[in-house]
Design a protein around this motif. Structure first.
Motif, mmCIF file in Angstrom:
data_model
loop_
_atom_site.group_PDB
_atom_site.id
_atom_site.type_symbol
_atom_site.label_atom_id
_atom_site.label_comp_id
_atom_site.label_asym_id
_atom_site.label_seq_id
_atom_site.Cartn_x
_atom_site.Cartn_y
_atom_site.Cartn_z
ATOM 1 N N GLY A 23 0.790 -1.226 0.000
ATOM 2 C CA GLY A 23 0.000 0.000 0.000
ATOM 3 C C GLY A 23 0.820 1.273 0.000
ATOM 4 O O GLY A 23 0.251 2.370 -0.061
ATOM 5 N N ILE A 24 2.142 1.181 0.055
ATOM 6 C CA ILE A 24 3.016 2.356 0.098
ATOM 7 C C ILE A 24 3.447 2.738 -1.324
ATOM 8 O O ILE A 24 3.781 1.880 -2.135
ATOM 9 C CB ILE A 24 4.248 2.075 0.981
ATOM 10 N N THR A 25 3.418 4.026 -1.620
ATOM 11 C CA THR A 25 3.824 4.515 -2.938
ATOM 12 C C THR A 25 5.040 5.443 -2.883
ATOM 13 O O THR A 25 5.644 5.716 -3.921
ATOM 14 C CB THR A 25 2.664 5.273 -3.609
ATOM 15 N N ASP A 26 5.415 5.913 -1.696
ATOM 16 C CA ASP A 26 6.523 6.847 -1.539
ATOM 17 C C ASP A 26 7.850 6.105 -1.742
ATOM 18 O O ASP A 26 8.183 5.200 -0.967
ATOM 19 C CB ASP A 26 6.475 7.463 -0.145
ATOM 20 N N PRO A 27 8.677 6.470 -2.742
ATOM 21 C CA PRO A 27 9.941 5.762 -2.991
ATOM 22 C C PRO A 27 10.984 5.974 -1.897
ATOM 23 O O PRO A 27 12.004 5.270 -1.887
ATOM 24 C CB PRO A 27 10.413 6.341 -4.328
ATOM 25 N N ARG A 80 22.514 -7.412 2.979
ATOM 26 C CA ARG A 80 21.428 -6.442 3.195
ATOM 27 C C ARG A 80 20.505 -6.444 1.993
ATOM 28 O O ARG A 80 20.959 -6.486 0.850
ATOM 29 C CB ARG A 80 21.993 -5.028 3.400
ATOM 30 N N VAL A 81 19.206 -6.364 2.282
ATOM 31 C CA VAL A 81 18.206 -6.088 1.263
ATOM 32 C C VAL A 81 17.399 -4.887 1.751
ATOM 33 O O VAL A 81 16.704 -4.968 2.769
ATOM 34 C CB VAL A 81 17.270 -7.282 1.005
ATOM 35 N N GLY A 82 17.534 -3.770 1.058
ATOM 36 C CA GLY A 82 16.770 -2.562 1.376
ATOM 37 C C GLY A 82 15.629 -2.427 0.379
ATOM 38 O O GLY A 82 15.832 -1.970 -0.753
ATOM 39 N N ARG A 83 14.458 -2.836 0.815
ATOM 40 C CA ARG A 83 13.313 -2.860 -0.100
ATOM 41 C C ARG A 83 12.640 -1.493 -0.176
ATOM 42 O O ARG A 83 12.372 -0.850 0.830
ATOM 43 C CB ARG A 83 12.301 -3.908 0.375
ATOM 44 N N ARG A 84 12.369 -1.064 -1.407
ATOM 45 C CA ARG A 84 11.597 0.145 -1.682
ATOM 46 C C ARG A 84 10.604 -0.190 -2.786
ATOM 47 O O ARG A 84 10.749 -1.194 -3.483
ATOM 48 C CB ARG A 84 12.514 1.296 -2.115
ATOM 49 N N VAL A 85 9.616 0.678 -2.962
ATOM 50 C CA VAL A 85 8.632 0.402 -4.017
ATOM 51 C C VAL A 85 9.255 0.535 -5.396
ATOM 52 O O VAL A 85 8.717 0.014 -6.378
ATOM 53 C CB VAL A 85 7.408 1.334 -3.884
ATOM 54 N N SER A 86 10.405 1.209 -5.480
ATOM 55 C CA SER A 86 11.044 1.453 -6.781
ATOM 56 C C SER A 86 12.250 0.574 -7.064
ATOM 57 O O SER A 86 12.704 0.499 -8.208
ATOM 58 C CB SER A 86 11.479 2.922 -6.863
ATOM 59 N N MET A 87 12.809 -0.093 -6.005
ATOM 60 C CA MET A 87 14.045 -0.853 -6.198
ATOM 61 C C MET A 87 14.342 -1.695 -4.964
ATOM 62 O O MET A 87 13.735 -1.503 -3.906
ATOM 63 C CB MET A 87 15.222 0.094 -6.454
ATOM 64 N N ASP A 88 15.317 -2.603 -5.109
ATOM 65 C CA ASP A 88 15.904 -3.338 -3.992
ATOM 66 C C ASP A 88 17.381 -2.984 -3.905
ATOM 67 O O ASP A 88 18.150 -3.274 -4.826
ATOM 68 C CB ASP A 88 15.777 -4.859 -4.180
#
Length: 338
Positions: free
Chosen positions: A35-39, A59-67
């Motif tokens: 439900g998150i859209t903020d990158p 490390r895995v830094g998950r974002r809606v735009s990339m890993d």
């Protein structure tokens, strides 16, 4: 006198907030980006495990735009690391999953562009989580805020960091990896780090993280500089006798604000039981990571430590904004009260 008054006001306010809004471990463990859209919202999982002959971090830094993705093994004096730093969202080859109270992490692929690895490990917690907001002494954040010139804009800008959640947990990492056909089982003392919330790498001026772990102890020292807080320091040290938190450290800020990785660091840490312990860290090797098109550079180094006379291994992590004039907000470092 004014500094002590400001620090006391903030400290009491933080202690009240921590009592009224304690750390919600179950919520934190199950946070997701659904439900998150903020990158700029980050959901980051990090594992760091060390012994005298083997070091590992991922490390895995998950974002809606990339890993954002790290994976490294330090074995036999050689660093094996994943050269690719960014993958499309959800496509990182490093898999992290929760199974009951444990976490599994796995990766099968290439390191150093030619070395083949098949890695699977399970993190088994042995200590309770440490929340960097509610467990650390409130005087540490209060000291950082008291160093700044107070204004309406200052307290509004604090919202840029107050929405972040960051906690760590100590345990063991047990599993096996096969590197270029050679299988190696392992059981290593490990620290896992989970952070989520807004993380704009370009909002950071510079930072330092020292973490060491052994079979019977764990040490942490964290320093970060933001536009709103020139220097924020927290830390902790656990032995068989129990956990104690850092009240003060005398690390030389000029040694970690040059834009270069220090080869060695030596300083003392005052703990909440009144003991002052000596800490030494020596860099062995590292990998450089780049964020937000070069706005921020982070170097993750394997390091040897001597803490209160005991030897162990861990991480010397240091990072810098591309704008070097921002380090510690160009403050006179000798005037920062710590």
């Amino acid at each position: 006198m004014l500094f002590k008054l400001k620090r006391g006001i903030i400290q009491r306010g933080l202690e009240k907030r921590n009592r009224e809004k304690p750390f919600d471990y179950d919520y934190a463990e199950n946070f997701s980006l659904e439900g998150i859209t903020d990158p700029l919202i980050n959901n980051s999982y990090y594992f760091s495990a060390h012994s005298e002959g083997l070091s590992f971090y991922a490390r895995v830094g998950r974002r809606v735009s990339m890993d954002e993705t790290w994976f490294a093994l330090y074995l036999g004096g050689k660093m094996y690391s994943l050269p690719v730093e960014i993958y499309p969202a959800g496509e990182s080859p490093i898999k992290v999953a929760k199974e009951g109270d444990n976490w599994t992490i796995s990766y099968k692929g290439t390191l150093n562009e030619k070395d083949e690895v098949d890695f699977t490990g399970t993190f088994i917690p042995k200590q309770g989580p440490i929340d960097f907001t509610s467990n650390m002494p409130a005087v540490r954040m209060a000291t950082g805020i008291a160093n700044e010139k107070w204004s309406k804009d200052l307290f509004s800008s604090l919202q840029n960091i107050s929405g972040q959640c960051h906690y760590e947990q100590e345990g063991i990492l047990r599993g096996e990896f096969t590197l270029n056909g050679t299988a190696t089982p392992f059981e290593l003392p490990c620290v896992r780090d989970h952070s989520f919330g807004k993380r704009d790498w370009n909002y950071m001026n510079n930072h330092l993280w020292l973490m060491a772990v052994s079979s019977d102890s764990q040490f942490n020292y964290s320093l970060v500089s933001y536009p709103v807080i020139s220097a924020l320091e927290v830390g902790n040290y656990r032995t068989a006798a129990g956990m104690h938190y850092m009240l003060k450290a005398d690390i030389n800020l000029s040694e970690v604000g040059t834009g270069k990785v220090p080869e060695e660091l030596s300083f003392s840490v005052l703990l909440d039981n009144g003991r002052s312990i000596p800490v030494k860290a020596r860099k062995l090797t590292g990998v450089t990571y780049h964020f937000q098109d070069g706005e921020y550079t982070l170097i993750e180094n394997i390091a040897e430590f001597t803490i209160d006379g005991k030897s162990c291994r861990g991480i010397l992590e240091i990072g810098f904004n591309h704008d070097r004039s921002r380090f510690f907000n160009k403050r006179n470092l000798g005037e920062i009260r710590r």
